[in-house]
Design a protein around this motif. Structure first.
Motif, PDB file in Angstrom:
ATOM      1  N   GLY A   2       0.706  -1.304  -0.035  1.00  0.00           N
ATOM      2  CA  GLY A   2       0.057  -0.050   0.122  1.00  0.00           C
ATOM      3  C   GLY A   2       0.813   1.349  -0.055  1.00  0.00           C
ATOM      4  N   ALA A   3       1.992   1.462   0.849  1.00  0.00           N
ATOM      5  CA  ALA A   3       2.855   2.487   0.924  1.00  0.00           C
ATOM      6  C   ALA A   3       4.006   1.948   1.606  1.00  0.00           C
ATOM      7  CB  ALA A   3       2.069   3.590   1.740  1.00  0.00           C
ATOM      8  N   GLY A   4       4.925   1.901   0.633  1.00  0.00           N
ATOM      9  CA  GLY A   4       6.610   1.379   1.262  1.00  0.00           C
ATOM     10  C   GLY A   4       6.622   0.017   1.401  1.00  0.00           C
ATOM     11  N   PRO A   5       7.565  -0.391   1.488  1.00  0.00           N
ATOM     12  CA  PRO A   5       7.843  -1.955   1.397  1.00  0.00           C
ATOM     13  C   PRO A   5       7.256  -2.536   2.411  1.00  0.00           C
ATOM     14  CG  PRO A   5      10.066  -0.699   1.110  1.00  0.00           C
ATOM     15  CD  PRO A   5       8.838   0.428   1.687  1.00  0.00           C
ATOM     16  N   GLY A   6       6.422  -3.750   2.180  1.00  0.00           N
ATOM     17  CA  GLY A   6       5.577  -4.298   3.276  1.00  0.00           C
ATOM     18  C   GLY A   6       4.524  -4.050   3.510  1.00  0.00           C
ATOM     19  N   GLY A   7       4.098  -2.463   3.350  1.00  0.00           N
ATOM     20  CA  GLY A   7       2.905  -2.031   3.907  1.00  0.00           C
ATOM     21  C   GLY A   7       1.878  -2.627   3.282  1.00  0.00           C
ATOM     22  N   PRO A   8       0.758  -3.003   4.278  1.00  0.00           N
ATOM     23  CA  PRO A   8      -0.440  -3.723   3.638  1.00  0.00           C
ATOM     24  C   PRO A   8      -1.389  -2.589   3.121  1.00  0.00           C
ATOM     25  CG  PRO A   8      -0.566  -3.450   6.189  1.00  0.00           C
ATOM     26  CD  PRO A   8       0.884  -2.934   5.430  1.00  0.00           C
ATOM     27  N   GLY A   9      -1.328  -1.242   3.646  1.00  0.00           N
ATOM     28  CA  GLY A   9      -2.156  -0.067   3.004  1.00  0.00           C
ATOM     29  C   GLY A   9      -2.126   1.198   3.755  1.00  0.00           C
ATOM     30  N   VAL A  10      -3.029   1.811   3.393  1.00  0.00           N
ATOM     31  CA  VAL A  10      -2.921   3.459   3.983  1.00  0.00           C
ATOM     32  C   VAL A  10      -4.273   3.557   4.497  1.00  0.00           C
ATOM     33  CG1 VAL A  10      -2.282   5.911   3.798  1.00  0.00           C
ATOM     34  CG2 VAL A  10      -0.965   4.094   2.475  1.00  0.00           C
ATOM     35  N   LEU A  11      -4.667   4.276   5.600  1.00  0.00           N
ATOM     36  CA  LEU A  11      -5.972   4.770   5.927  1.00  0.00           C
ATOM     37  C   LEU A  11      -5.895   6.349   5.768  1.00  0.00           C
ATOM     38  CD1 LEU A  11      -8.458   3.549   7.578  1.00  0.00           C
ATOM     39  CD2 LEU A  11      -7.417   4.287   9.774  1.00  0.00           C
ATOM     40  N   VAL A  12      -6.753   6.590   5.113  1.00  0.00           N
ATOM     41  CA  VAL A  12      -6.942   8.064   4.622  1.00  0.00           C
ATOM     42  C   VAL A  12      -7.931   8.507   5.084  1.00  0.00           C
ATOM     43  CG1 VAL A  12      -6.415   9.825   2.798  1.00  0.00           C
ATOM     44  CG2 VAL A  12      -5.728   7.074   2.480  1.00  0.00           C
ATOM     45  N   VAL A  58      15.673  16.946  -2.670  1.00  0.00           N
ATOM     46  CA  VAL A  58      15.881  15.909  -3.420  1.00  0.00           C
ATOM     47  C   VAL A  58      14.477  15.268  -4.304  1.00  0.00           C
ATOM     48  CG1 VAL A  58      17.526  14.774  -1.932  1.00  0.00           C
ATOM     49  CG2 VAL A  58      15.214  14.174  -1.522  1.00  0.00           C
ATOM     50  N   GLU A  59      14.732  15.077  -5.478  1.00  0.00           N
ATOM     51  CA  GLU A  59      13.411  14.632  -6.282  1.00  0.00           C
ATOM     52  C   GLU A  59      13.382  13.202  -5.938  1.00  0.00           C
ATOM     53  OE1 GLU A  59      14.168  15.599 -10.515  1.00  0.00           O
ATOM     54  OE2 GLU A  59      14.083  17.826 -10.077  1.00  0.00           O
ATOM     55  N   LEU A  60      12.033  12.795  -5.558  1.00  0.00           N
ATOM     56  CA  LEU A  60      11.638  11.408  -5.441  1.00  0.00           C
ATOM     57  C   LEU A  60      10.275  11.047  -5.993  1.00  0.00           C
ATOM     58  CD1 LEU A  60      12.497  11.185  -1.603  1.00  0.00           C
ATOM     59  CD2 LEU A  60      13.847   9.917  -3.564  1.00  0.00           C
ATOM     60  N   PRO A  61       9.911  10.138  -6.732  1.00  0.00           N
ATOM     61  CA  PRO A  61       8.555   9.840  -7.227  1.00  0.00           C
ATOM     62  C   PRO A  61       7.864   9.620  -5.880  1.00  0.00           C
ATOM     63  CG  PRO A  61      10.073   8.024  -7.604  1.00  0.00           C
ATOM     64  CD  PRO A  61      10.982   9.026  -6.919  1.00  0.00           C
ATOM     65  N   ALA A  62       6.417  10.341  -6.110  1.00  0.00           N
ATOM     66  CA  ALA A  62       5.778  10.244  -4.744  1.00  0.00           C
ATOM     67  C   ALA A  62       4.563   9.127  -5.194  1.00  0.00           C
ATOM     68  CB  ALA A  62       5.100  11.361  -4.509  1.00  0.00           C
ATOM     69  N   GLY A  63       4.867   8.191  -6.049  1.00  0.00           N
ATOM     70  CA  GLY A  63       3.764   7.257  -6.290  1.00  0.00           C
ATOM     71  C   GLY A  63       2.794   7.599  -7.441  1.00  0.00           C
ATOM     72  N   PRO A  64       1.873   6.872  -7.823  1.00  0.00           N
ATOM     73  CA  PRO A  64       0.787   7.291  -8.991  1.00  0.00           C
ATOM     74  C   PRO A  64      -0.071   8.149  -8.272  1.00  0.00           C
ATOM     75  CG  PRO A  64       0.503   5.026  -7.878  1.00  0.00           C
ATOM     76  CD  PRO A  64       1.733   5.459  -7.536  1.00  0.00           C
ATOM     77  N   SER A  65      -0.647   8.781  -9.125  1.00  0.00           N
ATOM     78  CA  SER A  65      -1.561   9.911  -9.009  1.00  0.00           C
ATOM     79  C   SER A  65      -2.426  10.092  -9.711  1.00  0.00           C
ATOM     80  CB  SER A  65      -1.029  11.373  -8.573  1.00  0.00           C
ATOM     81  OG  SER A  65      -0.538  11.826  -9.871  1.00  0.00           O
ATOM     82  N   ALA A 108      -2.986   9.047   6.543  1.00  0.00           N
ATOM     83  CA  ALA A 108      -2.655  10.284   5.962  1.00  0.00           C
ATOM     84  C   ALA A 108      -3.887  10.767   6.134  1.00  0.00           C
ATOM     85  CB  ALA A 108      -2.446  10.013   4.543  1.00  0.00           C
ATOM     86  N   ALA A 109      -3.805  12.488   6.446  1.00  0.00           N
ATOM     87  CA  ALA A 109      -4.850  13.422   6.649  1.00  0.00           C
ATOM     88  C   ALA A 109      -4.386  14.768   6.220  1.00  0.00           C
ATOM     89  CB  ALA A 109      -5.472  13.359   7.793  1.00  0.00           C
ATOM     90  N   ASP A 110      -5.480  15.512   6.077  1.00  0.00           N
ATOM     91  CA  ASP A 110      -4.994  16.795   5.352  1.00  0.00           C
ATOM     92  C   ASP A 110      -4.895  17.953   6.664  1.00  0.00           C
ATOM     93  OD1 ASP A 110      -7.722  17.714   6.366  1.00  0.00           O
ATOM     94  OD2 ASP A 110      -8.347  17.938   4.229  1.00  0.00           O
ATOM     95  N   GLU A 111      -4.839  19.080   6.508  1.00  0.00           N
ATOM     96  CA  GLU A 111      -4.385  19.974   7.675  1.00  0.00           C
ATOM     97  C   GLU A 111      -5.721  20.225   8.565  1.00  0.00           C
ATOM     98  OE1 GLU A 111      -5.085  24.585   5.981  1.00  0.00           O
ATOM     99  OE2 GLU A 111      -3.126  23.554   5.595  1.00  0.00           O
ATOM    100  N   TRP A 127      -4.672  11.292  -2.087  1.00  0.00           N
ATOM    101  CA  TRP A 127      -5.849  11.583  -3.299  1.00  0.00           C
ATOM    102  C   TRP A 127      -6.580  10.194  -3.402  1.00  0.00           C
ATOM    103  CZ3 TRP A 127      -5.868   8.173  -7.640  1.00  0.00           C
ATOM    104  CH2 TRP A 127      -4.927   7.437  -7.573  1.00  0.00           C
ATOM    105  N   ARG A 128      -6.160   9.358  -2.734  1.00  0.00           N
ATOM    106  CA  ARG A 128      -6.826   8.102  -3.022  1.00  0.00           C
ATOM    107  C   ARG A 128      -8.463   8.126  -2.168  1.00  0.00           C
ATOM    108  NH1 ARG A 128      -3.027   3.992  -3.564  1.00  0.00           N
ATOM    109  NH2 ARG A 128      -4.936   2.134  -3.816  1.00  0.00           N
ATOM    110  N   VAL A 129      -8.385   8.784  -1.213  1.00  0.00           N
ATOM    111  CA  VAL A 129      -9.822   9.155  -0.589  1.00  0.00           C
ATOM    112  C   VAL A 129     -10.666   9.797  -1.397  1.00  0.00           C
ATOM    113  CG1 VAL A 129      -8.967  11.143   0.647  1.00  0.00           C
ATOM    114  CG2 VAL A 129     -10.877   9.425   1.533  1.00  0.00           C
TER     115      VAL A 129
END
Length: 442
Positions: A108-118, A274-281, A219-222, A346-348
């Motif tokens: 879901g997010a990162g190595p071995g992560g099962p998912g993200v709660l948004v 540093v430039e890093l890919p932030a995953g699909p959007s 993950a959550a907004d401000e 953005w997944r939510v």
């Protein structure tokens, strides 16, 4: 005639896959039958869920009733208002069904992560003043301040899909301070004023026992990140997070270094980004520039194996426009994993769009407090079914979904193509609804 042995054909046709989808919907509806005390009530529930799936212009009581062959919407209105059944039990079933259905082979997010709660909220445009929680209030989904109801939503996102797992209706103070108005809208007396982060905490607490093993990020907004109690609540639950904060968020006690924007401005050299890919959007994979630094933890947390981070993000073409985040998680977390979490927010929005556009979540015509919860719960169930089917088509291994009786069902993953024609003629789900979401369309 001489008898001979022949091999059994193992190739699964698209028609058989489509039949499997219809069977899975039947199995799902059978799995929830125990929640409803009477057979006729369960039959109406099944008709309601089926009516939420085709591409009707609006999925309100009138059009759903017309679709299922009834002349009036009274039966659907009775189901959402006066019928005796527990929406919280169906809510919990839907959460477990979705988490099982989106368990795939990709992280879901990162190595071995099962998912993200948004966590996020969405607005429902509403006229008048009698519907529970309606008021002139800000809604990002509606694009400003409008008369509307606001629902706080929790989404579960993995590498194979996302959908909503919980919901709470936000009641402004003008409602909770007027108990007579609340009673007219059937708001229980026990329900008082709660800011959106408190509603989010309730949903998170309900979800924790059902979350899979592994590192589940939040993950959550401000709205939630700036709340002084939301982040400590996640830490107490052992949930790592990356949340958006405002530019004036205090991060260090030293005078002149307290605000996160000022700290980044003074300490972030140009070569440190540093430039890093932030995953699909929604716009496919995007490259962002990130500045990440560890910040001190409270004395009580020293040696706990957990760390805090400050994150800043900008686009290369607009370096002066930055987003700021605070993170908390295991000390060994890599920067590459950290930046995936806020990018999953953005997944939510996709989960809310699925529930609204494909499952009629915003098309209700109810006024009472419990009617809102019942309709949204049915829409979440329909959207969860679509997300689980899409996850199967994305390459997820076939998995059983346990029912209350212990029975399980497993079907071959669906595919698009000639399935659309069969769905159009036989399946209660329309070809537009299923195939558009399998292909990632909206």
């Amino acid at each position: 005639m001489k008898a001979e042995f022949r091999d059994l054909l193992t190739e699964v046709t698209e028609l058989e896959r489509a039949e499997g989808i219809a069977d899975q919907l039947d199995d799902l509806l059978l799995d929830i039958a125990w929640i409803f005390p009477r057979t006729d009530l369960w039959g109406r529930v099944a008709a309601c869920v089926r009516g939420l799936l085709p591409p009707l212009s609006r999925k309100n009581g009138w059009l759903i009733s017309e679709y299922i062959g009834e002349e009036t919407p009274w039966g659907q209105q009775h189901l959402l208002d006066r019928a005796v059944w527990d929406a919280e039990v169906l809510r919990d079933f839907t959460r477990r069904y979705l988490i099982a259905g989106l368990r795939g082979w990709r992280a879901g997010a990162g190595p071995g992560g099962p998912g993200v709660l948004v966590i996020d909220e969405t607005g429902f445009a509403k006229r008048g003043s009698a519907s529970a929680g309606v008021a002139r209030q800000y809604s990002g989904a509606l694009g400003g301040v409008f008369p509307c109801q606001v629902g706080v939503m929790a989404a579960w996102a993995t590498g194979v899909g996302q959908a909503l797992i919980d919901r709470e209706l936000y009641l402004p103070r003008e409602w909770t301070e007027d108990r007579a108005r609340c009673r007219r809208a059937r708001v229980p007396d026990r329900v008082g004023f709660a800011v959106k982060p408190r509603l989010a905490e309730q949903m998170i607490d309900r979800a924790v026992p059902d979350l899979p093993e592994g590192r589940v990020w939040v993950a959550a907004d401000e709205v939630y990140g700036r709340d002084g109690a939301f982040r400590p609540h996640l830490e107490a639950a052992g949930l790592p997070y990356v949340v958006t904060v405002q530019a004036n968020q205090s991060v260090l006690p030293r005078p002149g270094w307290r605000h996160i924007a000022r700290l980044v401005e003074r300490c972030a050299a140009e070569e440190d980004w540093v430039e890093l890919p932030a995953g699909p959007s929604r716009l496919d994979s995007r490259i962002w520039q990130w500045w990440v630094r560890r910040i001190p933890v409270p004395d009580a947390a020293v040696g706990s194996g957990w760390a805090r981070w400050l994150l800043a993000r900008r686009r290369p073409e607009t370096p002066d426009e930055r987003d700021y985040y605070l993170g908390w998680g295991p000390e060994g977390t890599s920067v590459e994993e950290l930046v995936l979490v806020p990018s999953a927010r953005w997944r939510v929005e996709e989960a809310i769009k699925l529930a609204k556009s494909a499952a009629g979540m915003a098309d209700y015509e109810v006024r009472h407090f419990h009617g809102w919860y019942r309709h949204v719960t049915f829409s979440r169930l329909a959207a969860a079914f679509l997300a689980a089917q899409a996850a199967g088509g994305a390459g997820c291994v076939s998995r059983p979904v346990a029912s209350r009786s212990g029975r399980s069902s497993a079907r071959p993953p669906p595919s698009s193509g000639a399935i659309a024609r069969w769905l159009e003629s036989r399946c209660p789900i329309s070809c537009w609804t299923m195939c558009s979401w399998w292909s990632g369309g909206s």
